[in-house]
Design a protein around this motif. Structure first.
Motif: not given
Ligand SMILES: Cc1cc2nc3c(=O)[nH]c(=O)nc-3n(C[C@H](O)[C@H](O)[C@H](O)COP(=O)(O)OP(=O)(O)OC[C@H]3O[C@@H](n4cnc5c(N)ncnc54)[C@H](O)[C@@H]3O)c2cc1C
Length: 564
Positions: A11, A47, A241, A366
């Protein structure tokens, strides 16, 4: 047994965007997260988000920059989809309430970011991820009837039906330890990345590659796993970061001789070359004895050249991070940074609608590899990726569900996972602790599978990971209870991380060239003849990784020498 048209695991931004799109397309949705949704790693994104919305910009220029940034490993059809849909998505966010920064004339303000030929990054100070995530969560509340939220639930494995189609997942209610089957017509993985395979990393503790490993374990290919991004500016002490927004606002990088060394490596873009290029330049300066800080292992980031008023307005979070975690007032003095693990370009192989090769299984964000980032992701393209492909997956899965009846999820899978967890809890207190194994994994990856790699180091890392896999199979946990037993979940996460690390290492050994984030000291040139292709990893019958290749889709950008 619960049943929904679409089950979304994760989420963060990708998961929540997928849930909204699926609900708006008429599907019933379950969205699950192992932490409260607004604590997903997306909340840390600082960012900003890229979209060609300036009058002098165009999505094709955004795509050109992204293709070049990817070192020509990105699939160009997917990049075209992402970049052309970006302006509409940014406007959508603004309309549902994201308070993007505006300029004096009231238009959306844009900041410069690495590898971009124009100012193209929309932002909310340096809390962009938090701002977007909270707005999406509010929007989810509006769909309370269609969207059921399962907060603090942990998915333990995916379920396939007799035809090999995805039919749901098994999950554990973290609060009580109860296990449940989530039956669904489609499952969207939105679990985020696996940065915790490395130590240090900028990633949250929850980024343990659960989705990548669970897909891999049911036979789904994972792709581009060797491409691991090191961000040029993480705190030397602990890996926190410091956003690229700092360099976007004009901050300089300096070596021990006070030189802006990027002149040597990327004379046109300087500090705003792509991340792989800047991280390698920093590491070269450090290796050649021009580093600063403890043992000369750092580089100075000088934010004092940015007007203080602007720093306090647009970079206030990193002022706090510098003060609280490095004891440095960045408005007055340079801060010591170094390249640190930040992002994985690889993940579960999908098409532009999030579909994986397994029917009914989708992935977005990601955890997925579309591949829009190829060998190197441009800053601020990941938030965009999560939203575009989150929405597309949600829409596609909802539509697919209309023609289907609920697939059968074998109930025996619940028992299997419950027994597997009980067996871990009952392990005798011998062998190593989970945290020790995780620590050795992280430091090994950071030593041998980092900015510079070679066959010898990668082979060593592979041996360590194979040994750790054996030890992890016997490692014990202290907590024997069922309520909030994070200890036992840590054991599962360790298994996922080891799968991911192994896939990264075997792919990195296989790719005998240097491209994007993979720089092989023993194969320093890019070799388009042999290696303009993706490496896919699938799990063989013996449980070992098997490699195969797929073509890179080229639409109109032919590979060229990459210079910044
Ligand atoms: C410090 C930091 C700064 C960043 N800044 C930028 C930026 O400025 N601009 C940009 O474009 N990108 C940025 N990035 C990259 C970007 O933020 C991430 O790649 C992106 O937010 C990932 O989003 P997501 O929805 O794929 O996963 P996430 O936001 O990581 O969410 C993963 C979800 O999966 C759930 N989950 C995982 N495993 C399980 C499981 N087994 N059972 C149930 N739930 C589970 C977690 O609880 C969570 O809700 C940054 C990353 C970091 C670490």
């Amino acid at each position: 047994m619960l049943a929904h048209d679409v089950l979304i695991i994760g989420a963060g931004l990708a998961g929540q965007r997928a849930a909204l799109a699926a609900a708006e397309s008429g599907a019933t949705v379950a969205i699950m997260s192992k932490v409260h949704p607004v604590r997903s790693h997306s909340v840390a994104a600082a960012g900003g988000i890229n979209a060609a919305i300036a009058v002098d910009d165009d999505w094709t220029e955004h795509a050109t920059d992204t293709v070049k940034g990817s070192d020509y490993l990105g699939d160009q059809d997917a990049i075209e989809v992402m970049c052309s849909e970006a302006p509409g998505e940014a406007m959508h966010l603004e309309h549902i309430g994201v308070t993007f920064h505006r300029n004096e004339t009231g238009e959306l303000d844009l900041r410069a970011f690495g590898g971009a030929s124009k100012k193209r990054t929309a932002y909310v100070a340096d809390i962009t991820g938090q701002a977007i995530l909270h707005v999406l969560y509010e929007q989810l509340m509006r769909h309370e009837v269609a969207v059921e939220r399962f907060e603090e639930w942990f998915a333990t494995s995916l379920i396939l039906d007799a035809d090999g189609h995805c039919a749901g997942a098994v999950a554990r209610d973290i609060r009580s330890g109860a296990m449940e089957i989530f039956n669904a017509k489609s499952v969207i993985l939105a679990n985020g990345g696996n940065g915790q395979c490395y130590k240090p990393t900028t990633n949250a503790l929850i980024c343990t590659g659960d989705g990548i490993s669970q897909a891999y374990r049911v036979g789904c290919p994972i792709m581009d796993m060797e491409m691991v991004q090191y961000h040029p500016t993480t705190l030397a002490e602990n890996g926190f970061l410091i956003t690229e927004g700092a360099r976007g606002e004009g901050a300089h990088l300096l070596n021990s001789e006070g030189e802006r060394f990027m002149e040597k490596y990327a004379p046109n873009k300087m500090e705003l070359a792509s991340r792989d290029v800047v991280s390698r330049a920093e590491q070269t300066e450090i290796n050649e004895g021009r580093g600063v800080g403890a043992h000369g292992q750092g580089i100075y980031l000088d934010v004092t050249v940015v007007p203080k008023k602007r720093v306090l307005e647009a970079l206030r979070e990193i002022v706090n991070i510098g003060r609280d975690f490095a004891g440095t007032d960045i408005t007055r003095e340079p801060i010591v940074i170094r390249p640190g693990q930040h992002y994985i370009m690889g993940g579960v192989k999908t098409d532009v609608d999030g579909r994986t090769p397994i029917t009914g299984l989708y992935a977005a964000g990601e955890v997925a590899c579309v591949s829009v980032h190829g060998g190197n992701r441009l800053g601020a393209n990941s938030l965009l990726d999560t939203l575009i492909f989150g929405r597309r997956s949600g829409e596609h899965a909802a539509q697919r569900g209309r023609q289907l009846t609920m697939p059968k999820a074998p109930a025996s899978r619940l028992r299997a996972d419950a027994e597997m967890i009980a067996a871990i809890i009952e392990r005798p207190r011998e062998g190593r602790r989970i945290s020790e194994i995780k620590d050795e994994l992280g430091t090994t990856m950071n030593e041998y599978v980092a900015v510079y790699r070679d066959e010898e180091g990668l082979t060593k890392a592979h041996e360590v990971v194979q040994r750790l896999k054996e030890q992890a199979g016997k490692a014990y946990v202290d907590d024997r209870g069922s309520v909030f037993n994070q200890d036992v979940l840590g054991a599962l996460e360790l298994g996922y991380m080891l799968d991911c690390a192994e896939a990264t290492i075997v792919s990195a050994i296989d790719r005998k060239e240097s491209r994007g984030a993979q720089f092989r000291l023993d194969h320093p040139e890019r070799d388009d003849e042999q290696w303009l292709k993706h490496i896919n990893v699938t799990r063989g019958a013996d449980g070992e990784p098997e490699l195969s290749y797929s073509e890179v889709t080229i639409t109109k950008w032919q590979p060229e020498v990459r210079k910044y």
